[in-house]
Design a protein around this motif. Structure first.
Motif, PDB file in Angstrom:
ATOM      1  N   VAL A 235      70.103  17.201  92.881  1.00 16.16           N
ATOM      2  CA  VAL A 235      69.063  16.970  91.871  1.00 16.16           C
ATOM      3  C   VAL A 235      67.893  17.930  92.120  1.00 16.16           C
ATOM      4  O   VAL A 235      67.356  18.550  91.189  1.00 16.16           O
ATOM      5  N   ARG A 236      67.535  18.109  93.391  1.00 14.05           N
ATOM      6  CA  ARG A 236      66.437  19.022  93.750  1.00 14.05           C
ATOM      7  C   ARG A 236      66.801  20.450  93.340  1.00 14.05           C
ATOM      8  O   ARG A 236      65.997  21.154  92.733  1.00 14.05           O
ATOM      9  N   GLN A 237      68.028  20.860  93.648  1.00 13.89           N
ATOM     10  CA  GLN A 237      68.450  22.234  93.326  1.00 13.89           C
ATOM     11  C   GLN A 237      68.510  22.480  91.821  1.00 13.89           C
ATOM     12  O   GLN A 237      68.156  23.550  91.337  1.00 13.89           O
ATOM     13  N   ARG A 238      68.933  21.475  91.067  1.00 12.46           N
ATOM     14  CA  ARG A 238      69.017  21.653  89.615  1.00 12.46           C
ATOM     15  C   ARG A 238      67.646  21.855  89.002  1.00 12.46           C
ATOM     16  O   ARG A 238      67.496  22.542  88.001  1.00 12.46           O
ATOM     17  N   GLY A 239      66.638  21.198  89.559  1.00  7.50           N
ATOM     18  CA  GLY A 239      65.268  21.380  89.081  1.00  7.50           C
ATOM     19  C   GLY A 239      65.065  20.956  87.634  1.00  7.50           C
ATOM     20  O   GLY A 239      64.221  21.515  86.934  1.00  7.50           O
ATOM     21  N   SER A 240      65.832  19.963  87.182  1.00  9.27           N
ATOM     22  CA  SER A 240      65.691  19.498  85.792  1.00  9.27           C
ATOM     23  C   SER A 240      65.398  18.002  85.799  1.00  9.27           C
ATOM     24  O   SER A 240      65.828  17.283  86.700  1.00  9.27           O
ATOM     25  N   ARG A 241      64.705  17.548  84.761  1.00  7.48           N
ATOM     26  CA  ARG A 241      64.467  16.096  84.671  1.00  7.48           C
ATOM     27  C   ARG A 241      65.707  15.376  84.144  1.00  7.48           C
ATOM     28  O   ARG A 241      65.817  14.167  84.235  1.00  7.48           O
ATOM     29  N   LYS A 242      66.660  16.138  83.563  1.00  6.51           N
ATOM     30  CA  LYS A 242      67.886  15.522  83.042  1.00  6.51           C
ATOM     31  C   LYS A 242      69.028  15.754  84.020  1.00  6.51           C
ATOM     32  O   LYS A 242      69.324  16.900  84.366  1.00  6.51           O
ATOM     33  N   VAL A 243      69.671  14.684  84.424  1.00  7.69           N
ATOM     34  CA  VAL A 243      70.738  14.792  85.421  1.00  7.69           C
ATOM     35  C   VAL A 243      71.983  14.072  84.887  1.00  7.69           C
ATOM     36  O   VAL A 243      71.919  12.865  84.612  1.00  7.69           O
ATOM     37  N   PRO A 244      73.108  14.794  84.709  1.00  2.50           N
ATOM     38  CA  PRO A 244      74.319  14.128  84.206  1.00  2.50           C
ATOM     39  C   PRO A 244      74.690  12.918  85.077  1.00  2.50           C
ATOM     40  O   PRO A 244      74.560  12.974  86.311  1.00  2.50           O
ATOM     41  N   PHE A 245      75.161  11.865  84.435  1.00  2.00           N
ATOM     42  CA  PHE A 245      75.516  10.654  85.185  1.00  2.00           C
ATOM     43  C   PHE A 245      76.519  10.960  86.292  1.00  2.00           C
ATOM     44  O   PHE A 245      76.433  10.391  87.384  1.00  2.00           O
ATOM     45  N   GLU A 246      77.470  11.878  86.017  1.00  2.00           N
ATOM     46  CA  GLU A 246      78.511  12.114  87.030  1.00  2.00           C
ATOM     47  C   GLU A 246      77.921  12.735  88.296  1.00  2.00           C
ATOM     48  O   GLU A 246      78.428  12.512  89.388  1.00  2.00           O
ATOM     49  N   VAL A 247      76.822  13.485  88.165  1.00  2.00           N
ATOM     50  CA  VAL A 247      76.172  14.059  89.355  1.00  2.00           C
ATOM     51  C   VAL A 247      75.650  12.928  90.247  1.00  2.00           C
ATOM     52  O   VAL A 247      75.670  13.017  91.475  1.00  2.00           O
ATOM     53  N   LEU A 248      75.195  11.857  89.621  1.00  3.08           N
ATOM     54  CA  LEU A 248      74.626  10.738  90.373  1.00  3.08           C
ATOM     55  C   LEU A 248      75.699   9.771  90.858  1.00  3.08           C
ATOM     56  O   LEU A 248      75.410   8.850  91.637  1.00  3.08           O
ATOM     57  N   GLY A 249      76.926   9.961  90.368  1.00  3.42           N
ATOM     58  CA  GLY A 249      78.031   9.117  90.852  1.00  3.42           C
ATOM     59  C   GLY A 249      78.096   7.746  90.215  1.00  3.42           C
ATOM     60  O   GLY A 249      78.636   6.809  90.812  1.00  3.42           O
TER      61      GLY A 249
END
Ligand SMILES: C[S@@+](CC[C@H](N)C(=O)[O-])C[C@H]1O[C@@H](n2cnc3c(N)ncnc32)[C@H](O)[C@@H]1O
Length: 263
Positions: A235-249
């Motif tokens: 999440v830190r590396q992406r640097g976006s406020r939007k994070v796909p659900f699959e990234v969060l597991g």
């Protein structure tokens, strides 16, 4: 949220359990303790579901920031019956679904056991157009403060599980009791689909990419460290406020199980 909380990643289980101790359990009312504490040793460090219940009561604003970012798939809301005279929602929390129901019913009763969440929900309703259509009540799945056949739609979102303290057989029977003949009982974002299917519930899911939409890049990292620690670096590396659900597991809130009662 679920009895076994299958949608919650392992890292989050550890992290949330660490936030509270057995001493915090005193925050529960007697009715709450009988449902949430009776099954385990009363130590949230061993019981993730108990830790979530403490989060609702001890850090309700933190919890609200998380769910405000986890928006429902619009298909879910559009699928729910509209133009309904009365709607009952159980486990309404801070109103993720409740706020959407305002336009679908003339009168909505939102049942929620946790006082701090009821306060946040009332605050949001006071600021919303037609928020006065919603009455917020204290209550539990297995003891709904509503008469038989009360509502054309009885719904719960991310709240019902087969565990007795969070619904179970008695809770499902209560939801069906307050649902009018021909009405619909809907469990949004269900986490025990087979259990519901065995009780006559059908399943619908809506496709498409979905992301958790945090308020800012900073909030994305802050909340990921608490609720999705294994994904925090990404999440830190992406640097976006939007994070796909699959990234969060976690599985996205794109589905529901429902039963239409005989008319
Ligand atoms: C994960 S939150 C979801 C809240 C809200 N429906 C949403 O989607 O944002 C689970 C909710 O279920 C409520 N809850 C837990 N046990 C309950 C019970 N036995 N009866 C009714 N609500 C319950 C909690 O207080 C909490 O508000």
């Amino acid at each position: 949220m679920g009895a076994e909380a299958p949608g919650v990643p392992d890292g989050a289980r550890r992290e949330i359990r660490r936030r509270y101790t057995a001493a915090d359990v005193g925050v529960f009312t007697r009715d709450e303790a009988s449902r949430f504490v009776s099954s385990g040793d009363g130590d949230p460090q061993h019981d993730m579901v108990l830790a979530w219940e403490l989060l609702y009561r001890l850090e309700p604003e933190l919890y609200d920031r998380l769910v405000s970012a986890e928006r429902l798939h619009p298909g879910v809301v559009d699928w729910l019956p509209a133009g309904v005279d009365r709607i009952a929602e159980v486990g309404a929390g801070t109103g993720r679904l409740t706020m959407e129901l305002i336009e679908r019913g003339q009168r909505i009763v939102a049942v929620e056991p946790a006082l701090p969440l009821r306060r946040i929900l009332r605050r949001k309703l006071a600021a919303a157009d037609h928020g006065d259509r919603v009455m917020v009540k204290r209550g539990f799945f297995d003891e709904l403060p509503l008469p038989d056949d009360f509502a054309g739609l009885v719904v719960a979102c991310s709240a019902f599980t087969p565990a007795p303290g969070h619904g179970g057989e008695a809770g499902l029977a209560e939801m069906e009791r307050v649902c009018a003949p021909g009405g619909c009982v809907a469990i949004v974002w269900p986490n025990h689909v087979d259990w519901l299917a065995a009780r006559g519930y059908r399943y619908v899911s809506f496709p498409g990419p979905m992301a958790v939409e945090f308020g800012s890049r900073h909030e994305a990292v802050e909340l990921a460290e608490i609720f999705f620690p294994e994904a925090a670096d990404e999440v830190r590396q992406r640097g976006s406020r939007k994070v796909p659900f699959e990234v969060l597991g976690i599985n996205p809130p794109r589905d529901l199980a429902f039963k239409v009662l005989a008319g």
